[in-house]
Design an enzyme around this catalytic site. Structure first.
Site, PDB file in Angstrom:
ATOM      1  N   ASP A  34       1.590   7.042  -1.550  1.00  0.00           N
ATOM      2  CA  ASP A  34       1.356   5.846  -0.747  1.00  0.00           C
ATOM      3  C   ASP A  34       0.170   6.053   0.179  1.00  0.00           C
ATOM      4  OD1 ASP A  34       3.459   4.753  -1.970  1.00  0.00           O
ATOM      5  OD2 ASP A  34       4.799   4.722  -0.231  1.00  0.00           O
ATOM      6  N   TYR A  37      -3.045   5.850  -1.703  1.00  0.00           N
ATOM      7  CA  TYR A  37      -3.280   4.451  -2.050  1.00  0.00           C
ATOM      8  C   TYR A  37      -3.848   3.695  -0.844  1.00  0.00           C
ATOM      9  CZ  TYR A  37      -2.309  -0.266  -3.803  1.00  0.00           C
ATOM     10  OH  TYR A  37      -2.419  -1.558  -4.206  1.00  0.00           O
ATOM     11  N   GLU A 116      17.301  -9.810 -24.693  1.00  0.00           N
ATOM     12  CA  GLU A 116      16.688  -9.456 -23.406  1.00  0.00           C
ATOM     13  C   GLU A 116      17.693  -9.623 -22.282  1.00  0.00           C
ATOM     14  OE1 GLU A 116      13.506 -12.238 -23.001  1.00  0.00           O
ATOM     15  OE2 GLU A 116      12.708 -11.804 -24.982  1.00  0.00           O
ATOM     16  N   LYS A 118      19.184 -10.998 -18.948  1.00  0.00           N
ATOM     17  CA  LYS A 118      18.961 -12.249 -18.215  1.00  0.00           C
ATOM     18  C   LYS A 118      19.059 -11.907 -16.735  1.00  0.00           C
ATOM     19  CE  LYS A 118      20.235 -17.122 -18.224  1.00  0.00           C
ATOM     20  NZ  LYS A 118      20.274 -17.334 -16.792  1.00  0.00           N
ATOM     21  N   ASP A 120      18.812 -12.286 -12.825  1.00  0.00           N
ATOM     22  CA  ASP A 120      19.109 -13.404 -11.954  1.00  0.00           C
ATOM     23  C   ASP A 120      18.024 -13.529 -10.890  1.00  0.00           C
ATOM     24  OD1 ASP A 120      20.670 -15.494 -11.541  1.00  0.00           O
ATOM     25  OD2 ASP A 120      22.333 -14.417 -10.592  1.00  0.00           O
ATOM     26  N   GLU A 203      10.307 -13.883 -14.810  1.00  0.00           N
ATOM     27  CA  GLU A 203      11.269 -14.025 -13.726  1.00  0.00           C
ATOM     28  C   GLU A 203      10.811 -13.236 -12.501  1.00  0.00           C
ATOM     29  OE1 GLU A 203      13.708 -15.947 -14.717  1.00  0.00           O
ATOM     30  OE2 GLU A 203      15.458 -15.632 -13.427  1.00  0.00           O
ATOM     31  N   TYR A 255       8.678 -12.537 -19.849  1.00  0.00           N
ATOM     32  CA  TYR A 255       9.512 -12.645 -21.048  1.00  0.00           C
ATOM     33  C   TYR A 255       9.064 -13.719 -22.029  1.00  0.00           C
ATOM     34  CZ  TYR A 255      11.916 -16.137 -18.102  1.00  0.00           C
ATOM     35  OH  TYR A 255      12.209 -17.185 -17.286  1.00  0.00           O
ATOM     36  N   LYS A 343      26.645 -15.085 -21.378  1.00  0.00           N
ATOM     37  CA  LYS A 343      26.874 -14.912 -19.938  1.00  0.00           C
ATOM     38  C   LYS A 343      27.965 -13.894 -19.644  1.00  0.00           C
ATOM     39  CE  LYS A 343      25.703 -17.869 -17.087  1.00  0.00           C
ATOM     40  NZ  LYS A 343      24.627 -18.121 -16.124  1.00  0.00           N
ATOM     41  N   CYS A 437      43.426   1.501  19.029  1.00  0.00           N
ATOM     42  CA  CYS A 437      43.867   1.802  17.667  1.00  0.00           C
ATOM     43  C   CYS A 437      45.187   1.069  17.400  1.00  0.00           C
ATOM     44  CB  CYS A 437      44.048   3.306  17.504  1.00  0.00           C
ATOM     45  SG  CYS A 437      44.781   3.756  15.917  1.00  0.00           S
ATOM     46  N   CYS A 440      48.081   3.867  17.064  1.00  0.00           N
ATOM     47  CA  CYS A 440      48.547   4.757  18.124  1.00  0.00           C
ATOM     48  C   CYS A 440      48.174   4.267  19.531  1.00  0.00           C
ATOM     49  CB  CYS A 440      48.030   6.185  17.899  1.00  0.00           C
ATOM     50  SG  CYS A 440      46.258   6.336  18.124  1.00  0.00           S
ATOM     51  N   CYS A 455      39.123   5.828  16.005  1.00  0.00           N
ATOM     52  CA  CYS A 455      40.249   6.241  16.823  1.00  0.00           C
ATOM     53  C   CYS A 455      40.061   7.727  17.088  1.00  0.00           C
ATOM     54  CB  CYS A 455      41.559   5.998  16.088  1.00  0.00           C
ATOM     55  SG  CYS A 455      42.945   6.859  16.867  1.00  0.00           S
ATOM     56  N   CYS A 461      47.141  10.677  15.687  1.00  0.00           N
ATOM     57  CA  CYS A 461      47.280   9.281  15.244  1.00  0.00           C
ATOM     58  C   CYS A 461      47.995   9.216  13.887  1.00  0.00           C
ATOM     59  CB  CYS A 461      45.914   8.616  15.131  1.00  0.00           C
ATOM     60  SG  CYS A 461      46.008   6.965  14.426  1.00  0.00           S
TER      61      CYS A 461
END
Ligand code: IVH
Length: 697
Positions: A34, A37, A116, A118, A120, A203, A255, A343, A437, A440, A455, A461
Site C-alpha cells: 500500500d 502504491y 455463475e 448470484k 447479492d 454486479e 458477468y 435460489k 448480575c 448473583c 460479572c 457467581c
C-alpha cells in the site's frame, strides 16, 4: 525535467499503477505494498499538477471527481437489462431444463451451460468507447437507470481503460478450469480484437467483512447503519459526493455484455474469458458444463459452500452457453428463457422481538439475547437471537416489541440485524441494561475499551460456574456424558459443586433421595466422571476454559510443553515463539495461571487424579524436510491428502493451506485448481507425488 521526460515518467507510473490495481482487484494477488502504491500515486499527482497538459480522464489519479450537480441524470439502456426467473428448488430447476430449454431447442439438441454465483448486490452497465470508460449506469427498472459514472470511476475493480490483449501477465485461459472440450468451442478461440464500443454488465457488491467493518465505522460516528451488504453497496454507490463512494469498499464482478461492436462473441463462457482478458474481475467460481446433471450437482454443492464465501450470494445463475441458442429461446417480458436463478433459502426475515434476557457466560461476560416470535430461517425455526452487547442495542435503537430483521449465516448463532423502524406503533419499550448480575447480584463492571459488561464475581457467581461446568464436560473437553446444562444447574444449586474439580468428589451418597437419580443412572454418571480422568492433557487444557485456547491451541501447547506444570511456568515470550501461537494466546494463558484460584483448581484436579502430563513428542522419521513448507492440492494417485500431510510432517516439513512466496513446494495431483495456478504465477516448484516421495529418501 523536460516535458518529454515527464511524459515518459507519467506513462510509466500509470502503467505500473494500473497493473497494481489489476493485480489487486482482478487477480486478487497484490504485488505492490500500500505504501509503495501511495508513493507512486503521489508522484503521478505531482507530475500531473506541474504538467496539466499530460492529464487524461483515465489516469489512475482521476478516480475521484467533483460531486454530482443535483440529481443523477437518467440513462436509457440501449438494450433492456433483464432480470431472472427463479427456481426455488431442484425440482423447479429440472422443470426449467425440460419444459423450457429442451422443449424449445429439441430434446436431442446438445446444450452447454454456464453456472455463475448470484451475488447479492446491484446490477450496473459500463460503457467503453475505444477502450476508455465513458459511462456507468445503474439498472434502474431495466429500461432507464441513473448515470453514476463519477461514482463508478472510484471503484478500483472497474478498469478505466481496457487492457491491451498482448499484455504478458493477463491470464488467458479462464479461471483455473481446463478449457471445456467440445469441438465447437476449441474452434472458436478467444477474440483478440479490441471492441470499438462495448457495454459490460455486472454486479456492484460488498464483501461481508467489509460491510461489517463499514457498519462499525458508521456506528462510531453515530451515523445510520446499513441492514445488509446489498443495501450498503446500493447506498454507497448512490452518493452525491464521489469521495464518499471512493471511501466505501465496493467491488465489481462482470458477468455479461450489452451491445458491442468491433468483436465477435458466440457464447457466455467465451464472453467471460474475454471480459477477464479485457481486465474485468470475473468470479472464480463460474463453471462450464456440458451435462445438465453436472449443473444440478454444482448448484447443490454451491448451496453447501454458501457460508464459506466472502460475500453474500442468494443463489446461482444457470445460463445456456451458446448465444445462438439464447436467441432461439428468447425473452418473456423481462425474463430470458435461457437463464434461471436457482435460489438459496432466505436466511433473513422479520419477526417480533418479544423480550430481552441477559445471559452470564463462563468468563462472566453478560450478553443480551432476544426472545423472538418463532420464525423459519433457512430451514430451521429460530426463537432466540444474539444482540451482542449493550452498545449494539443502543446504536441500533432496538426496542422490546419492535419488528426486527433476524439473520442466520451458517454456523453462526442467529442475530438481530436491527429494527424495522417504519413498523413502529409507539408501544415499543426502550430496554435498560441491568446494573447487577442477574445470577448473583454483584454490580457489573466494564473494562476500559471493551464493549462487554462482566460479572466480576469470578469464583462464586453460580451462573458462571454452571457455564464452566458445561464447558468442562463438553465433547471437545472432558467429554463426560450424562452432564449437561440441567445437571450443572442442579449440582450448583444443591451446593455440591464450587468449581469443576468438585465433580470428582461426587459420591453415590450425594444422590440419595434426589428425584430422577436411580442407582443405575448414578453408577453410569460416576463411571463417566471417573473415565474422564484418562483424557489426554490437551483435553484438560481445553476444559480449563482459557480465553482464546480451543482445541487447536490446546493441542499445540500440550505437545510443546508436555505437562500442565511446564505450561503454568511458561513465559509469554516462549508461548509466542511457538508456530501458530501469538501474543493474544500468550497473554491469555499467562493471565489465567496468574490467578490464584486457577492454580488452586489445577492442584485440585491433580489430586483428583487427572492426566496433567502429555504423551512424549512424536519421533520424527527424518529431518529431510525441516524448514520446508508444502501446499497440497488436487487428488494424488495413491496417497490421500491426510497421508501425504502426515508423511511430510514426519520428515520435519510443514503444511500450509495457501500458496505464498514462503511456500517451498506445491504438491499437485489431478484436478488441481487455483493453488496450482498461483504457484505457477509465483514460480514455486511443483511436485508430483512421485517427486515428493523421492525427496524423502
Ligand atoms: S444475469 C439474464 N448473472 O440478479 C440477465 N445476474 O435477477 C440477468 N445477478 O439484476 C442478469 N449475479 O443484479 C446475472 N451472475 C449473474 C448475476 C446476476 C447477480 C443479479 C443482477 C440482476 C439480477 C437478476
Amino acid at each position: 525535467m523536460t516535458i518529454s521526460d515527464a511524459r515518459h515518467r507519467v506513462e510509466e507510473l500509470r502503467s505500473v499503477l494500473d497493473e497494481a490495481n489489476y493485480r489487486y482487484h482482478v487477480l486478487d494477488d497484490p504485488t505492490l505494498s500500500d505504501a509503495a502504491y501511495d508513493a507512486l500515486m503521489r508522484e503521478l499527482r505531482g507530475l500531473e499538477a506541474t504538467y496539466p497538459e499530460l492529464l487524461t480522464p483515465t489516469s489512475p489519479t482521476q478516480r475521484v471527481g467533483a460531486p454530482a450537480a443535483s440529481q443523477f441524470a437518467k440513462v436509457r439502456h440501449p438494450q433492456l437489462m433483464l432480470s431472472l426467473e427463479n427456481a426455488m428448488n431442484e425440482h423447479e430447476l429440472h422443470e426449467w431444463h425440460v419444459n423450457r430449454v429442451q422443449k424449445l431447442l429439441g430434446p436431442e439438441t446438445p446444450v452447454s451451460f454456464v453456472v455463475e454465483p448470484k451475488i447479492d448486490g446491484l446490477a450496473i452497465a459500463l460503457t467503453y468507447e475505444h477502450g476508455q470508460f465513458v459511462q456507468g449506469a445503474t439498472r434502474g427498472d431495466g429500461e432507464i437507470g441513473e448515470d453514476v459514472t463519477a461514482n463508478l470511476r472510484t471503484v478500483r475493480g472497474i478498469p478505466l481503460h481496457l487492457r491491451p490483449s498482448t499484455s504478458g501477465t493477463t491470464q488467458l485461459s479462464l479461471l483455473d478450469e481446463p478449457a471445456p472440450s467440445g469441438s465447437e468451442r476449441d474452434a472458436l478461440g478467444l477474440p483478440s480484437a479490441m471492441p470499438t464500443r462495448i457495454e459490460v454488465r455486472g454486479e456492484i457488491y460488498m464483501r461481508t467483512a467489509d460491510f461489517e467493518a463499514l457498519n462499525e465505522r458508521l456506528a462510531h460516528r453515530r451515523e445510520k447503519l446499513f441492514a445488509n451488504a446489498r443495501n450498503a453497496a446500493a447506498g454507497s454507490l448512490r452518493q452525491k459526493d464521489p469521495s464518499i463512494t471512493a471511501d466505501r469498499p465496493l467491488r465489481f464482478f462482470a458477468y455479461a455484455v450489452g451491445p458491442f461492436t468491433g468483436v465477435e462473441l458466440a457464447s457466455q463462457w467465451q464472453t467471460l474469458s474475454y471480459l477477464r482478458r479485457l481486465g474485468f474481475p470475473v468470479n472464480q467460481d463460474v463453471r462450464y458444463f456440458e451435462r445438465f446433471a453436472d449443473v444440478v450437482t454444482y448448484c447443490n454443492a454451491w448451496m453447501e459452500r454458501r457460508d464459506q464465501l466472502a460475500y453474500e450470494a442468494d443463489g446461482v445463475v444457470v445460463k445456456v452457453d451458446a448465444f445462438a441458442q439464447q436467441r432461439e429461446l428468447g425473452v418473456v417480458q423481462r425474463d430470458p428463457r435461457w437463464a434461471i436463478a436457482f435460489k438459496f433459502p432466505a436466511r433473513e426475515a422479520v419477526t417480533r422481538l418479544l423480550n430481552i434476557v441477559v445471559n452470564v457466560g463462563r468468563t462472566g461476560v453478560v450478553t443480551p439475547n432476544a426472545e423472538l416470535e418463532p420464525i423459519e430461517l433457512g430451514g430451521v425455526t429460530v426463537r432466540n437471537a444474539s444482540l451482542h452487547n449493550e452498545a449494539y442495542l443502543r446504536e441500533r435503537d432496538i426496542r422490546v416489541g419492535d419488528q426486527v430483521m433476524v439473520k442466520r449465516a451458517g454456523d453462526v448463532i442467529p442475530y438481530v440485524v436491527g429494527p424495522v423502524t417504519a413498523s413502529r406503533t409507539g408501544n415499543e419499550q426502550v430496554w435498560a441494561f441491568p446494573e447487577v448480575c442477574p445470577a448473583c447480584g454483584t454490580p457489573l463492571e466494564r473494562l476500559e475499551g471493551e464493549a462487554a459488561w462482566r460479572c466480576p464475581n469470578f469464583g462464586i457467581c453460580p451462573a458462571q460456574l454452571v457455564r464452566r461446568i458445561e464447558h468442562f464436560v463438553s465433547r471437545s473437553a472432558m467429554d463426560i456424558v450424562g452432564i449437561g446444562e440441567r445437571q450443572a444447574e442442579q449440582f450448583v444449586s444443591l451446593g455440591w459443586i464450587r468449581d469443576v474439580a468438585d465433580l470428582y468428589s461426587l459420591t453415590p451418597e450425594h444422590f440419595v433421595g434426589v428425584e430422577g437419580y436411580g442407582s443405575k443412572r448414578v453408577a453410569n454418571l460416576l463411571q463417566a466422571i471417573e473415565a474422564s480422568k484418562q483424557r489426554p492433557l490437551e483435553r484438560v487444557i481445553v476444559g480449563l476454559g482459557i480465553r482464546f485456547v480451543g482445541t487447536v491451541a490446546a493441542t499445540t501447547l500440550a505437545t510443546h510443553f508436555g505437562s500442565l506444570e511446564a505450561l503454568i511456568e511458561a513465559q509469554p515470550a516462549e508461548i509466542e515463539a511457538i508456530e501458530g501461537m501469538g501474543p493474544v494466546v500468550a497473554a491469555s494463558v499467562r493471565e489465567f495461571f496468574q490467578r490464584p484460584e486457577n492454580r488452586e483448581l489445577v492442584d485440585r484436579l491433580r489430586s483428583a487424579g487427572l492426566q496433567l502430563t502429555g504423551a512424549a513428542p512424536r519421533e520424527r522419521a527424518s529431518d529431510s524436510l525441516v524448514g520446508k513448507t508444502f501446499v497440497l492440492t488436487g487428488t494424488l494417485p495413491t496417497l490421500t491428502r491426510e497421508a501425504a500431510g502426515e508423511l511430510i510432517k514426519n520428515h520435519g516439513g510443514k503444511i500450509s493451506e495457501s500458496v505464498s512466496k514462503k511456500t517451498s513446494y506445491v504438491v499437485a495431483g489431478a484436478s488441481a485448481g487455483s493453488k496450482l495456478s498461483r504457484a505457477e504465477q509465483l514460480g514455486i516448484p511443483i511436485l508430483s507425488e512421485e517427486q515428493l516421495l523421492a525427496l524423502l529418501l
